[in-house]
Design a protein around this motif. Structure first.
Motif, PDB file in Angstrom:
ATOM      1  N   PHE A  35       0.825  -1.212   0.000  1.00  0.00           N
ATOM      2  CA  PHE A  35       0.000   0.000   0.000  1.00  0.00           C
ATOM      3  C   PHE A  35       0.856   1.257   0.000  1.00  0.00           C
ATOM      4  O   PHE A  35       0.441   2.294  -0.512  1.00  0.00           O
ATOM      5  N   ALA A  36       2.048   1.167   0.602  1.00  0.00           N
ATOM      6  CA  ALA A  36       2.938   2.335   0.617  1.00  0.00           C
ATOM      7  C   ALA A  36       3.346   2.728  -0.796  1.00  0.00           C
ATOM      8  O   ALA A  36       3.421   3.912  -1.130  1.00  0.00           O
ATOM      9  N   PHE A  37       3.605   1.731  -1.650  1.00  0.00           N
ATOM     10  CA  PHE A  37       3.965   2.022  -3.042  1.00  0.00           C
ATOM     11  C   PHE A  37       2.753   2.486  -3.844  1.00  0.00           C
ATOM     12  O   PHE A  37       2.900   3.169  -4.858  1.00  0.00           O
ATOM     13  N   ALA A  38       1.543   2.081  -3.393  1.00  0.00           N
ATOM     14  CA  ALA A  38       0.325   2.499  -4.095  1.00  0.00           C
ATOM     15  C   ALA A  38      -0.186   3.845  -3.590  1.00  0.00           C
ATOM     16  O   ALA A  38      -1.058   4.443  -4.208  1.00  0.00           O
ATOM     17  N   GLY A  39       0.376   4.313  -2.453  1.00  0.00           N
ATOM     18  CA  GLY A  39      -0.059   5.596  -1.919  1.00  0.00           C
ATOM     19  C   GLY A  39       0.447   6.764  -2.752  1.00  0.00           C
ATOM     20  O   GLY A  39       1.363   6.627  -3.564  1.00  0.00           O
ATOM     21  N   LYS A  40      -0.164   7.924  -2.556  1.00  0.00           N
ATOM     22  CA  LYS A  40       0.201   9.122  -3.314  1.00  0.00           C
ATOM     23  C   LYS A  40       0.488  10.268  -2.364  1.00  0.00           C
ATOM     24  O   LYS A  40      -0.305  10.527  -1.449  1.00  0.00           O
ATOM     25  N   ASP A  41       1.634  10.945  -2.583  1.00  0.00           N
ATOM     26  CA  ASP A  41       1.936  12.109  -1.762  1.00  0.00           C
ATOM     27  C   ASP A  41       1.079  13.278  -2.225  1.00  0.00           C
ATOM     28  O   ASP A  41       0.811  13.450  -3.409  1.00  0.00           O
ATOM     29  N   ASN A  42       0.672  14.082  -1.263  1.00  0.00           N
ATOM     30  CA  ASN A  42      -0.331  15.112  -1.530  1.00  0.00           C
ATOM     31  C   ASN A  42       0.310  16.472  -1.817  1.00  0.00           C
ATOM     32  O   ASN A  42      -0.003  17.471  -1.194  1.00  0.00           O
ATOM     33  N   ARG A  43       1.250  16.508  -2.795  1.00  0.00           N
ATOM     34  CA  ARG A  43       1.863  17.781  -3.197  1.00  0.00           C
ATOM     35  C   ARG A  43       0.904  18.495  -4.137  1.00  0.00           C
ATOM     36  O   ARG A  43       0.654  18.044  -5.257  1.00  0.00           O
ATOM     37  N   GLN A  44       0.351  19.608  -3.680  1.00  0.00           N
ATOM     38  CA  GLN A  44      -0.642  20.340  -4.451  1.00  0.00           C
ATOM     39  C   GLN A  44      -0.081  21.678  -4.913  1.00  0.00           C
ATOM     40  O   GLN A  44       0.797  22.251  -4.280  1.00  0.00           O
ATOM     41  N   VAL A  45      -0.642  22.159  -6.010  1.00  0.00           N
ATOM     42  CA  VAL A  45      -0.326  23.514  -6.467  1.00  0.00           C
ATOM     43  C   VAL A  45      -1.581  24.077  -7.126  1.00  0.00           C
ATOM     44  O   VAL A  45      -2.255  23.399  -7.893  1.00  0.00           O
ATOM     45  N   THR A  46      -1.916  25.303  -6.763  1.00  0.00           N
ATOM     46  CA  THR A  46      -3.061  25.991  -7.361  1.00  0.00           C
ATOM     47  C   THR A  46      -2.532  27.020  -8.352  1.00  0.00           C
ATOM     48  O   THR A  46      -1.682  27.849  -8.009  1.00  0.00           O
ATOM     49  N   TYR A  47      -3.036  26.930  -9.576  1.00  0.00           N
ATOM     50  CA  TYR A  47      -2.554  27.819 -10.633  1.00  0.00           C
ATOM     51  C   TYR A  47      -3.760  28.289 -11.446  1.00  0.00           C
ATOM     52  O   TYR A  47      -4.515  27.480 -11.975  1.00  0.00           O
ATOM     53  N   ASP A  48      -3.966  29.617 -11.516  1.00  0.00           N
ATOM     54  CA  ASP A  48      -5.117  30.195 -12.226  1.00  0.00           C
ATOM     55  C   ASP A  48      -6.422  29.567 -11.764  1.00  0.00           C
ATOM     56  O   ASP A  48      -7.268  29.150 -12.562  1.00  0.00           O
ATOM     57  N   ASP A  49      -6.586  29.460 -10.441  1.00  0.00           N
ATOM     58  CA  ASP A  49      -7.814  28.945  -9.807  1.00  0.00           C
ATOM     59  C   ASP A  49      -8.081  27.472 -10.086  1.00  0.00           C
ATOM     60  O   ASP A  49      -9.172  26.983  -9.810  1.00  0.00           O
ATOM     61  N   GLU A  50      -7.106  26.752 -10.616  1.00  0.00           N
ATOM     62  CA  GLU A  50      -7.232  25.310 -10.815  1.00  0.00           C
ATOM     63  C   GLU A  50      -6.252  24.592  -9.905  1.00  0.00           C
ATOM     64  O   GLU A  50      -5.163  25.089  -9.630  1.00  0.00           O
ATOM     65  N   LYS A  51      -6.651  23.402  -9.442  1.00  0.00           N
ATOM     66  CA  LYS A  51      -5.793  22.633  -8.539  1.00  0.00           C
ATOM     67  C   LYS A  51      -5.109  21.516  -9.300  1.00  0.00           C
ATOM     68  O   LYS A  51      -5.730  20.794 -10.075  1.00  0.00           O
ATOM     69  N   PHE A  52      -3.802  21.373  -9.044  1.00  0.00           N
ATOM     70  CA  PHE A  52      -3.000  20.329  -9.677  1.00  0.00           C
ATOM     71  C   PHE A  52      -2.255  19.542  -8.600  1.00  0.00           C
ATOM     72  O   PHE A  52      -2.036  20.030  -7.495  1.00  0.00           O
ATOM     73  N   TYR A  53      -1.896  18.302  -8.958  1.00  0.00           N
ATOM     74  CA  TYR A  53      -1.110  17.464  -8.064  1.00  0.00           C
ATOM     75  C   TYR A  53       0.178  17.056  -8.777  1.00  0.00           C
ATOM     76  O   TYR A  53       0.153  16.724  -9.961  1.00  0.00           O
TER      77      TYR A  53
END
Length: 288
Positions: free
Chosen positions: A92-110
């Motif tokens: 599950f650790a390899f299947a997990g995803k780190d939650n690095r987010q960035v908001t750009y022009d009012d849209e959310k990206f990971y």
């Protein structure tokens, strides 16, 4: 329920504990959930595994059979449980995803690190509880001005993705940044010209796009062809968003719950053309 049926039920629950773990790994491999949902699903799956294991092993060991056989069965089941509870978190650790987010022009990206030993990043655009992977060209077009991103680490990751994994020397990077700035300035000039055009129209001239604050504005017509702007409506003001190619004069549009914009145009012969936008109207893809 008969005793025999209960025995089958407890054995089934024991096997189900492993099956739902495998099913969870298959599910998150097929569907790109946003990190929070992805990790919650993994956590719930591990909890369900633990509960089903304890419950089913307890019930199975209450079956009436030879005590030596019961000891052997118990040893095997508990051993498998302990081994599984050690290895499943690793999977599950390899299947997990780190939650690095960035908001750009009012849209959310990971931004996800999908590398094994060395970092390897991919960029995704949030789409409700799922996300869509951006290609290299989409990354470059989307993050046109990296100075808008405050987090230095995130900015450096995107810079590497845009300029290449081998990196650029300082002079090349500066040249690329200058090109981006020039392109941005030209884009701003074009937008200002479009805003000037909007001054000749009222909000009531725009065709409202259902379930949104967007509208379609016919700014010119030549014969059976019309020239359209997509605008954002705020009170009695309109803001230019994008420009559509000349198309039919009869238009309508709607927005889905996930923010996808659908436009439909009909010419004088009732031939229909449809467009779709997944980036809040900045670009449109012709469907048919």
């Amino acid at each position: 329920m008969t005793l025999k049926n209960k025995k089958f039920l407890y054995i089934f629950l024991y096997l189900l504990s492993f099956g739902q773990v495998i099913g969870t790994l298959i599910l998150i491999n097929k569907i790109e959930f946003i990190p929070m949902i992805n990790n919650v699903i993994l956590g719930l799956s591990y909890l369900v595994f633990f509960v089903l294991q304890i419950f089913s092993i307890y019930r199975i060991l209450n079956f009436k059979f030879n005590r030596y056989l019961k000891f052997l069965v118990g040893l095997i089941l508990i051993g498998l449980c302990l081994i599984s509870m050690a290895y499943i978190p690793l999977a599950f650790a390899f299947a997990g995803k780190d939650n690095r987010q960035v908001t750009y022009d009012d849209e959310k990206f990971y931004i996800l690190d999908v590398g094994w030993l060395d970092p390897a990043y991919e960029v995704y655009r949030k789409n409700f509880i799922t996300m869509d992977k951006l290609s290299e060209d989409e990354i470059k077009d989307t993050f046109a001005d990296l100075n808008k991103i405050e987090d230095e680490d995130t900015r450096e990751i995107l810079k590497t993705l845009i300029y290449g994994r081998e990196g650029l020397d300082d002079s090349k990077a500066e040249e690329e940044n200058q090109d981006l700035e020039d392109a941005k300035e030209k884009k701003e000039v074009v937008k200002e010209n479009k805003e000037e055009v909007l001054k000749n129209f009222e909000v009531s001239d725009a065709i409202k796009i259902e379930n949104s604050d967007y509208g379609l504005l016919e700014v010119d017509r030549a014969g059976a062809r019309s020239h359209w702007f997509l605008v954002k409506i705020s009170g009695d003001k309109m803001e230019f968003i994008s420009e559509l190619e000349d198309t039919s004069p009869e238009a309508s549009g709607s927005m889905n719950e996930d923010g996808t914009i659908h436009l439909e145009f009909n010419d004088i012969n009732k031939n229909k053309t449809t467009y779709i936008s997944k980036d809040k109207g900045r670009t449109f893809e012709k469907i048919k």
